[in-house]
Design an enzyme around this catalytic site. Sequence first.
Site, mmCIF file in Angstrom:
data_model
loop_
_atom_site.group_PDB
_atom_site.id
_atom_site.type_symbol
_atom_site.label_atom_id
_atom_site.label_comp_id
_atom_site.label_asym_id
_atom_site.label_seq_id
_atom_site.Cartn_x
_atom_site.Cartn_y
_atom_site.Cartn_z
ATOM 1 N N GLU A 146 -14.121 10.093 -3.170
ATOM 2 C CA GLU A 146 -15.169 9.435 -2.393
ATOM 3 C C GLU A 146 -15.312 10.080 -1.017
ATOM 4 O OE1 GLU A 146 -12.804 8.012 -4.145
ATOM 5 O OE2 GLU A 146 -13.741 6.555 -5.484
ATOM 6 N N LYS A 184 -6.582 19.592 -5.122
ATOM 7 C CA LYS A 184 -5.989 18.871 -3.976
ATOM 8 C C LYS A 184 -4.755 18.096 -4.412
ATOM 9 C CE LYS A 184 -5.532 14.918 -1.622
ATOM 10 N NZ LYS A 184 -5.166 13.575 -2.108
ATOM 11 N N ASP A 224 0.864 -1.174 0.000
ATOM 12 C CA ASP A 224 0.000 0.000 0.000
ATOM 13 C C ASP A 224 0.916 1.243 0.000
ATOM 14 O OD1 ASP A 224 -2.243 1.768 0.571
ATOM 15 O OD2 ASP A 224 -1.533 1.767 2.656
ATOM 16 N N THR A 234 -5.216 2.817 -3.373
ATOM 17 C CA THR A 234 -6.377 3.548 -3.899
ATOM 18 C C THR A 234 -5.990 4.962 -4.317
ATOM 19 O OG1 THR A 234 -7.018 4.511 -1.789
ATOM 20 C CG2 THR A 234 -7.876 2.329 -2.279
ATOM 21 N N GLY A 261 -10.134 6.862 -0.728
ATOM 22 C CA GLY A 261 -10.208 7.635 -1.976
ATOM 23 C C GLY A 261 -10.602 9.075 -1.711
ATOM 24 N N GLU A 265 -0.749 11.211 5.364
ATOM 25 C CA GLU A 265 -2.100 11.755 5.543
ATOM 26 C C GLU A 265 -2.135 13.200 6.043
ATOM 27 O OE1 GLU A 265 -4.505 10.767 4.042
ATOM 28 O OE2 GLU A 265 -4.230 8.625 3.689
ATOM 29 N N SER A 269 -4.031 8.272 -6.216
ATOM 30 C CA SER A 269 -3.867 8.682 -7.610
ATOM 31 C C SER A 269 -2.420 8.452 -8.064
ATOM 32 C CB SER A 269 -4.208 10.161 -7.761
ATOM 33 O OG SER A 269 -5.497 10.410 -7.261
ATOM 34 N N ASP A 295 -0.304 5.108 0.850
ATOM 35 C CA ASP A 295 -0.618 6.091 1.897
ATOM 36 C C ASP A 295 -0.643 5.447 3.271
ATOM 37 O OD1 ASP A 295 -1.029 8.551 0.425
ATOM 38 O OD2 ASP A 295 -2.704 7.499 -0.511
ATOM 39 N N ASP A 316 -1.584 -0.265 6.344
ATOM 40 C CA ASP A 316 -1.599 0.504 7.594
ATOM 41 C C ASP A 316 -2.992 0.653 8.176
ATOM 42 O OD1 ASP A 316 -2.195 2.331 5.311
ATOM 43 O OD2 ASP A 316 -2.535 3.736 6.956
HETATM 44 C C1 XBP Z 1 -5.476 6.081 1.061
HETATM 45 C C2 XBP Z 1 -6.512 6.936 0.536
HETATM 46 C C3 XBP Z 1 -6.199 7.965 -0.450
HETATM 47 C C4 XBP Z 1 -5.543 9.227 0.028
HETATM 48 C C5 XBP Z 1 -5.815 10.324 -0.969
HETATM 49 O O1 XBP Z 1 -5.978 4.747 1.232
HETATM 50 O O2 XBP Z 1 -7.656 6.726 0.825
HETATM 51 O O3 XBP Z 1 -7.419 8.348 -0.927
HETATM 52 O O4 XBP Z 1 -6.030 9.594 1.295
HETATM 53 O O5 XBP Z 1 -5.476 10.030 -2.251
HETATM 54 P P1 XBP Z 1 -5.043 3.469 1.082
HETATM 55 P P2 XBP Z 1 -6.438 10.507 -3.465
HETATM 56 O O6 XBP Z 1 -3.751 3.806 1.737
HETATM 57 O O7 XBP Z 1 -5.796 2.405 1.831
HETATM 58 O O8 XBP Z 1 -4.873 3.141 -0.379
HETATM 59 O O9 XBP Z 1 -6.941 11.866 -3.127
HETATM 60 O O10 XBP Z 1 -5.561 10.489 -4.685
HETATM 61 O O11 XBP Z 1 -7.583 9.528 -3.575
HETATM 62 MG MG MG Z 2 -2.991 3.051 3.508
#
Ligand code: XBP
Ligand code: MG
Length: 238
Positions: free
Chosen positions: A55, A87, A10, A125, A52, A19, A127, A12, A185
């Site tokens: 979302e 963003k 993963d 998830t 996301g 975050e 970008s 993030d 995480d």
């Molecule tokens: C991480 C996320 C991501 C980021 C933002 O989830 O949910 O959406 O917070 O990125 P994970 P975007 O680590 O479970 O993949 O704004 O590009 O969606």
């Molecule tokens: Mg994560």
Amino acid sequence: MGALKALVFDVDGTLADTEMAHLAAFNQAFAEEGLDWHWDVAQYTKLLEISGGKERMLHYWKQVHPDVKDIDGGGLKDTIDRLHAMKTAAYEHAVQSGAVQLRPGVLALIQSAHAAGFRLAIATTTSPVNIAVLLRNAIGPDWKDLFAVIEDASTAPKKKPHPQVYTQTLSRLSLSGADCVAFEDSANGLNAAKSAGLPVIVTPNSFTAHHDFTGALKVLPDLSGATIEQLRSWHAAA
Ligand code: XBP
Ligand code: MG
């Protein structure tokens, strides 16, 4: 369980504590759009239950404006897309400026696993631009050479805890979940990987420490000192 063949990461919260930078970027986009929205850390910690960025904003929009009916209508989608583009640009700029570093042990594990012949993949998830700026900064311009497969928001639209990003990663690796270990995480990430059959090592952070990690192979404070031999033996015991 057969031999360990691949490690799936993963991004993030796992590769890096991203975050706080995402939160600042969301708030910057809201201000640029002229909205009076401002998320604080406690609120954002709760909002992270929605994977996301788009979302997450749509979920918040429904909370503050439950009267909005055209949730799938063009106007609302356009606004979310515009906010998300702002963003993403703000986040990219922050990471480019050095706001985010890899978590302890991550780079050493990636490099030693690659050198040992394991296949490496990313299942996130987030970008694509967010992955690129983070890993270009941390690893260098050839960062993609380390990864056999990258699945992200552009290829797997069903966000975690849906297992899509993991099932697509496995299919592109031509492996089964049991051949791999996933690194996550969050509870959403753990559940996505588990549903696709991967054993999961969880390294929580301040945004996810309160999550339920039932079913994880291991829960570790971070990956510092993690060795290939340890991974092999944890995987064999899974
Ligand atoms: C991480 C996320 C991501 C980021 C933002 O989830 O949910 O959406 O917070 O990125 P994970 P975007 O680590 O479970 O993949 O704004 O590009 O969606
Ligand atoms: Mg994560």
